[in-house]
Enzyme design. Structure first.
Site, mmCIF file in Angstrom:
data_model
loop_
_atom_site.group_PDB
_atom_site.id
_atom_site.type_symbol
_atom_site.label_atom_id
_atom_site.label_comp_id
_atom_site.label_asym_id
_atom_site.label_seq_id
_atom_site.Cartn_x
_atom_site.Cartn_y
_atom_site.Cartn_z
ATOM 1 N N GLY A 62 2.572 2.103 10.919
ATOM 2 C CA GLY A 62 3.495 3.232 10.789
ATOM 3 C C GLY A 62 4.251 3.573 12.058
ATOM 4 O O GLY A 62 4.883 4.620 12.136
ATOM 5 N N HIS A 72 -9.270 0.953 5.200
ATOM 6 C CA HIS A 72 -7.968 1.119 5.853
ATOM 7 C C HIS A 72 -8.132 2.053 7.054
ATOM 8 O O HIS A 72 -8.945 2.967 7.013
ATOM 9 C CB HIS A 72 -6.957 1.700 4.856
ATOM 10 C CG HIS A 72 -5.573 1.707 5.410
ATOM 11 N ND1 HIS A 72 -5.130 2.711 6.243
ATOM 12 C CD2 HIS A 72 -4.543 0.836 5.297
ATOM 13 C CE1 HIS A 72 -3.890 2.441 6.618
ATOM 14 N NE2 HIS A 72 -3.503 1.313 6.053
ATOM 15 N N GLU A 113 -5.232 -5.184 10.834
ATOM 16 C CA GLU A 113 -4.240 -4.125 10.998
ATOM 17 C C GLU A 113 -4.515 -3.366 12.299
ATOM 18 O O GLU A 113 -5.304 -2.409 12.308
ATOM 19 C CB GLU A 113 -4.307 -3.151 9.829
ATOM 20 C CG GLU A 113 -3.989 -3.787 8.491
ATOM 21 C CD GLU A 113 -3.366 -2.763 7.550
ATOM 22 O OE1 GLU A 113 -2.262 -3.001 7.075
ATOM 23 O OE2 GLU A 113 -3.992 -1.716 7.329
ATOM 24 N N GLY A 155 2.982 -1.171 4.396
ATOM 25 C CA GLY A 155 3.063 0.257 4.080
ATOM 26 C C GLY A 155 4.502 0.655 3.820
ATOM 27 O O GLY A 155 5.038 0.487 2.730
ATOM 28 N N GLU A 188 -6.534 4.490 8.100
ATOM 29 C CA GLU A 188 -6.388 5.932 7.807
ATOM 30 C C GLU A 188 -7.661 6.484 7.171
ATOM 31 O O GLU A 188 -8.032 7.628 7.398
ATOM 32 C CB GLU A 188 -5.150 6.152 6.929
ATOM 33 C CG GLU A 188 -3.873 5.953 7.748
ATOM 34 C CD GLU A 188 -2.712 5.360 6.989
ATOM 35 O OE1 GLU A 188 -2.714 5.407 5.740
ATOM 36 O OE2 GLU A 188 -1.783 4.850 7.644
ATOM 37 N N ASN A 214 0.867 -1.183 0.000
ATOM 38 C CA ASN A 214 0.000 0.000 0.000
ATOM 39 C C ASN A 214 0.904 1.234 0.000
ATOM 40 O O ASN A 214 1.528 1.549 1.012
ATOM 41 C CB ASN A 214 -0.886 -0.049 1.252
ATOM 42 C CG ASN A 214 -1.679 1.229 1.447
ATOM 43 O OD1 ASN A 214 -1.765 2.073 0.556
ATOM 44 N ND2 ASN A 214 -2.258 1.375 2.632
ATOM 45 N N TRP A 215 0.967 1.902 -1.143
ATOM 46 C CA TRP A 215 1.898 3.035 -1.259
ATOM 47 C C TRP A 215 1.374 4.290 -0.579
ATOM 48 O O TRP A 215 2.090 5.286 -0.494
ATOM 49 C CB TRP A 215 2.178 3.323 -2.747
ATOM 50 C CG TRP A 215 2.915 2.250 -3.464
ATOM 51 C CD1 TRP A 215 3.171 0.982 -3.023
ATOM 52 C CD2 TRP A 215 3.522 2.351 -4.762
ATOM 53 N NE1 TRP A 215 3.882 0.281 -3.966
ATOM 54 C CE2 TRP A 215 4.112 1.099 -5.046
ATOM 55 C CE3 TRP A 215 3.606 3.364 -5.720
ATOM 56 C CZ2 TRP A 215 4.789 0.848 -6.247
ATOM 57 C CZ3 TRP A 215 4.279 3.107 -6.905
ATOM 58 C CH2 TRP A 215 4.867 1.868 -7.165
ATOM 59 N N LYS A 216 0.132 4.282 -0.152
ATOM 60 C CA LYS A 216 -0.485 5.452 0.507
ATOM 61 C C LYS A 216 -0.262 6.688 -0.356
ATOM 62 O O LYS A 216 -0.217 6.593 -1.577
ATOM 63 C CB LYS A 216 0.061 5.603 1.925
ATOM 64 C CG LYS A 216 -0.061 4.302 2.735
ATOM 65 C CD LYS A 216 0.191 4.495 4.195
ATOM 66 C CE LYS A 216 0.027 3.160 4.913
ATOM 67 N NZ LYS A 216 0.172 3.262 6.359
ATOM 68 N N SER A 243 3.527 -2.287 10.436
ATOM 69 C CA SER A 243 4.984 -2.332 10.653
ATOM 70 C C SER A 243 5.619 -3.672 10.264
ATOM 71 O O SER A 243 6.573 -4.122 10.911
ATOM 72 C CB SER A 243 5.334 -1.958 12.101
ATOM 73 O OG SER A 243 4.939 -0.615 12.353
HETATM 74 P P1 PGA Z 1 3.037 0.183 7.762
HETATM 75 O O1 PGA Z 1 1.585 0.398 7.151
HETATM 76 O O2 PGA Z 1 3.593 -1.080 7.160
HETATM 77 O O3 PGA Z 1 3.826 1.407 7.354
HETATM 78 O O4 PGA Z 1 2.878 0.070 9.243
HETATM 79 C C1 PGA Z 1 0.726 -0.686 7.008
HETATM 80 C C2 PGA Z 1 -0.592 -0.250 6.450
HETATM 81 O O5 PGA Z 1 -1.016 0.884 6.725
HETATM 82 O O6 PGA Z 1 -1.246 -1.005 5.713
#
Ligand code: PGA
Length: 251
Positions: free
Chosen positions: A173, A95, A167, A233, A97, A9-11, A212
């Site tokens: 993150g 997600h 998640e 991420g 976010e 997931n490149w966000k 993470s």
């Molecule tokens: P992260 O993000 O690997 O940077 O913790 C994971 C995600 O948001 O899917």
């Protein structure tokens, strides 16, 4: 045993040209392996050029979210048919976010899942508790509600097309992944709940862990039979670490 599934997931990272560079690097670093399915989710604006570079490879294209209507006066939104036409196979839905920064509810998630399935695309549905919910002993309850409300009204034959990603919000993150034991426990709980409430086959249901995931911890996570892959991420923005995690998933 389902094949492992690794999703990047490149966000909100990478311009179009930076996205093209990263895909080229990933294609160099990565070796296709029949036991691992791979998908990447760049930003909407990069989907078309990334799709062109992925053509003829085994990496699938995913979108990071979607709107629940097929077309209409919804300024700024992107529909499932648009994502399908550009070459997406998967759509990440719910997600954390999107839920916690952009205010998506379980009802929004439900409509988005339905719209995705209606357009023959495959949802990757994210669930997970916040730190204060875990500390209050509410993890199971929060996840049950997310799944119950998110999946309500979806026919059983479609439920089998859904990938679930666990998640924990506190692990995203932060560099502080869930332990293998924590993830295994919640994955087992999700599997049992999906079977009990919706009749979903526990053997074939794919449940990814996200939060993470790194080259350093991926191996231990993949040793758990409950963990069928990862939603990544930060570590997917580097071709070497993403390639290494895919390699670990193939072993
Ligand atoms: P992260 O993000 O690997 O940077 O913790 C994971 C995600 O948001 O899917």
């Amino acid at each position: 045993m389902t094949s492992r599934f690794i999703v990047g997931n490149w966000k909100m990272h990478k311009t179009v040209s930076e996205s093209e560079t990263l895909v080229r690097e990933i294609l160099t670093a990565y070796c296709a392996h029949p036991s691992v399915e791979v998908a990447i989710a760049p930003s909407f604006v990069a989907l078309q050029s990334v799709a062109a570079l992925l053509r003829g490879t085994s990496i699938h294209l995913a979108a990071q979210t979607v709107y629940q209507e097929d077309e209409g006066a919804f300024t700024g939104e992107i529909s499932p048919p648009m994502l399908k036409a550009v070459g997406c196979r998967y759509i990440i839905i719910g997600h954390s976010e999107r839920r916690h920064i952009l205010g998506e509810t379980n009802q929004d998630v439900n409509l988005k899942i339905k719209a995705t399935l209606r357009n023959q695309l495959q949802p990757i549905v994210c669930v997970g508790e916040r730190l204060e919910e875990r500390e209050a002993g509410l993890t199971t309850q929060v996840i049950h509600t997310q799944l119950q409300e998110g999946l309500t009204g979806i026919p059983i034959q479609d439920l089998g097309k859904i990938t679930v990603a666990y998640e924990p919000v506190w692990a995203i993150g932060t560099g502080k992944a869930a332990t293998v034991e924590q993830a295994t426990e919640v994955h087992g709980e999700i599997r049992r709940f999906l079977h009990r409430q919706f009749g979903i086959d526990s053997q074939t249901q794919r449940i990814l862990y996200g939060g993470s995931v790194s080259m350093e911890n991926a191996n231990a996570l993949f040793e758990s039979p409950e963990i069928n892959g990862a939603l990544i991420g930060k570590a997917c923005l580097n071709a070497e670490s993403f390639g290494k995690i895919i390699l670990l998933a193939s072993q």
